[in-house]
Write a protein that holds these residues in place. Structure first.
Motif, PDB file in Angstrom:
ATOM      1  N   THR A 222       0.831  -1.206   0.000  1.00  0.00           N
ATOM      2  CA  THR A 222       0.000   0.000   0.000  1.00  0.00           C
ATOM      3  C   THR A 222       0.862   1.250   0.000  1.00  0.00           C
ATOM      4  N   THR A 223       1.926   1.233   0.782  1.00  0.00           N
ATOM      5  CA  THR A 223       2.838   2.380   0.832  1.00  0.00           C
ATOM      6  C   THR A 223       3.527   2.584  -0.509  1.00  0.00           C
ATOM      7  N   LEU A 224       3.914   1.482  -1.162  1.00  0.00           N
ATOM      8  CA  LEU A 224       4.540   1.597  -2.476  1.00  0.00           C
ATOM      9  C   LEU A 224       3.557   2.171  -3.494  1.00  0.00           C
ATOM     10  N   MET A 225       2.337   1.656  -3.519  1.00  0.00           N
ATOM     11  CA  MET A 225       1.349   2.099  -4.496  1.00  0.00           C
ATOM     12  C   MET A 225       0.978   3.571  -4.296  1.00  0.00           C
ATOM     13  N   ALA A 226       1.205   4.086  -3.099  1.00  0.00           N
ATOM     14  CA  ALA A 226       0.908   5.491  -2.815  1.00  0.00           C
ATOM     15  C   ALA A 226       2.019   6.424  -3.291  1.00  0.00           C
ATOM     16  N   GLN A 227       3.080   5.849  -3.902  1.00  0.00           N
ATOM     17  CA  GLN A 227       4.199   6.651  -4.397  1.00  0.00           C
ATOM     18  C   GLN A 227       4.360   6.425  -5.902  1.00  0.00           C
ATOM     19  N   PRO A 228       3.426   6.938  -6.705  1.00  0.00           N
ATOM     20  CA  PRO A 228       3.477   6.690  -8.153  1.00  0.00           C
ATOM     21  C   PRO A 228       4.743   7.210  -8.815  1.00  0.00           C
ATOM     22  N   GLU A 229       5.312   8.286  -8.304  1.00  0.00           N
ATOM     23  CA  GLU A 229       6.536   8.823  -8.915  1.00  0.00           C
ATOM     24  C   GLU A 229       7.674   7.832  -8.727  1.00  0.00           C
ATOM     25  N   LEU A 230       7.783   7.249  -7.560  1.00  0.00           N
ATOM     26  CA  LEU A 230       8.828   6.253  -7.291  1.00  0.00           C
ATOM     27  C   LEU A 230       8.614   5.027  -8.182  1.00  0.00           C
ATOM     28  N   MET A 231       7.378   4.593  -8.307  1.00  0.00           N
ATOM     29  CA  MET A 231       7.085   3.422  -9.133  1.00  0.00           C
ATOM     30  C   MET A 231       7.411   3.686 -10.599  1.00  0.00           C
ATOM     31  N   HIS A 232       7.087   4.876 -11.077  1.00  0.00           N
ATOM     32  CA  HIS A 232       7.383   5.193 -12.474  1.00  0.00           C
ATOM     33  C   HIS A 232       8.885   5.268 -12.703  1.00  0.00           C
ATOM     34  N   ARG A 233       9.602   5.877 -11.761  1.00  0.00           N
ATOM     35  CA  ARG A 233      11.046   6.067 -11.950  1.00  0.00           C
ATOM     36  C   ARG A 233      11.802   4.748 -11.886  1.00  0.00           C
ATOM     37  N   HIS A 234      11.424   3.881 -10.971  1.00  0.00           N
ATOM     38  CA  HIS A 234      12.224   2.678 -10.755  1.00  0.00           C
ATOM     39  C   HIS A 234      11.630   1.395 -11.336  1.00  0.00           C
ATOM     40  N   LEU A 235      10.311   1.415 -11.635  1.00  0.00           N
ATOM     41  CA  LEU A 235       9.660   0.211 -12.156  1.00  0.00           C
ATOM     42  C   LEU A 235       9.038   0.411 -13.515  1.00  0.00           C
ATOM     43  N   GLY A 236       8.983   1.664 -13.970  1.00  0.00           N
ATOM     44  CA  GLY A 236       8.463   1.943 -15.298  1.00  0.00           C
ATOM     45  C   GLY A 236       6.969   1.789 -15.413  1.00  0.00           C
TER      46      GLY A 236
END
Length: 237
Positions: A222-236
């Motif tokens: 849940t914490t990861l999904m709440a950080q879309p910028e981090l997900m886009h930068r590191h997971l595409g």
């Protein structure tokens, strides 16, 4: 309630291939029955981390403990005997052996072991239908099922799966995720490397994101999904 002590703990692992510094001070802990998602783009060190934990690659520094015992320099067979199983990305089945022969090699026939050949064939009906077929006569999905079934027959406490759904048809991927859920429900801890972010975050208790050999995120899905910028930068995504 006091959390269970870690089944496996890695402390500040630094792993090299020749002069290339792959893992950089990587630390993680996995508790009994816990499901961990390990994510990151290609070439970031995910497979190297699993291979280091299994003793297939030696860290230049850092420590690996299983049940608090130092296993940093233990041979792979000794690590496997402590309850760790590895399903590699390449599957690693014996192409010239039949399904049953592949399974028989892995089975630990001790009284009380929950995973038997009969049980894994019930879990994977496709393998039961092809029990006499050679490994090289199976489809990619069937080979992946065989690799997972073989790992289960070691009756592991922790199973590490490296890209178990990579390149498979959607219906087969669904079968693999269903199997991983069943493994989790059976109380086996799992470390899952997979690019399917939605599937990993749905099943994992915790998620680690690795970038250039460093853990840049550790927390619940849940914490990861709440950080879309981090997900886009590191997971595409």
């Amino acid at each position: 309630m006091t959390p269970s002590p870690p089944l496996l703990r890695a402390e500040k692992l630094n792993t090299f291939y020749d002069r290339s510094h792959i893992l950089r001070d990587v630390s993680l802990a996995i508790r009994p029955g816990e499901t961990i998602g390990l994510m990151g783009r290609n070439g970031m060190g995910k497979t190297t981390l699993i291979r280091t934990l299994m003793g297939l690659v030696r860290p230049r520094s850092g420590r690996i403990r299983i049940d608090a015992d130092d296993m940093t320099h233990a041979p792979t067979f000794a690590i496997a005997r402590r309850g760790l199983a590895y399903v590699p990305e390449g599957r690693g089945i014996f192409a010239s052996l039949s399904v049953l022969e592949n399974l028989s090699i892995a089975e630990r026939s001790h009284a009380g072991n929950p995973w038997t050949v009969a049980r894994v064939l019930e879990l994977f009906p496709r393998l039961a239908e092809r029990r006499g077929n050679r490994g090289d006569q199976l489809s990619g999905g069937e080979q992946q099922m065989l690799a997972i079934a073989r790992a289960l027959l070691t009756n592991p406490r922790l199973m590490m799966l490296d890209e178990a759904t990579e390149g498979l048809a959607p219906i087969i991927r669904d079968d693999i995720w269903r199997t991983i859920r069943l493994i989790r429900e059976a109380g086996v801890a799992t470390l899952i490397v997979d690019k399917t972010v939605s599937a990993v975050t749905e099943i994992a208790d915790r998620v680690l994101v690795i970038v250039k050999g460093e853990i840049v995120f550790e927390g619940d899905p849940t914490t990861l999904m709440a950080q879309p910028e981090l997900m886009h930068r590191h997971l595409g995504v």
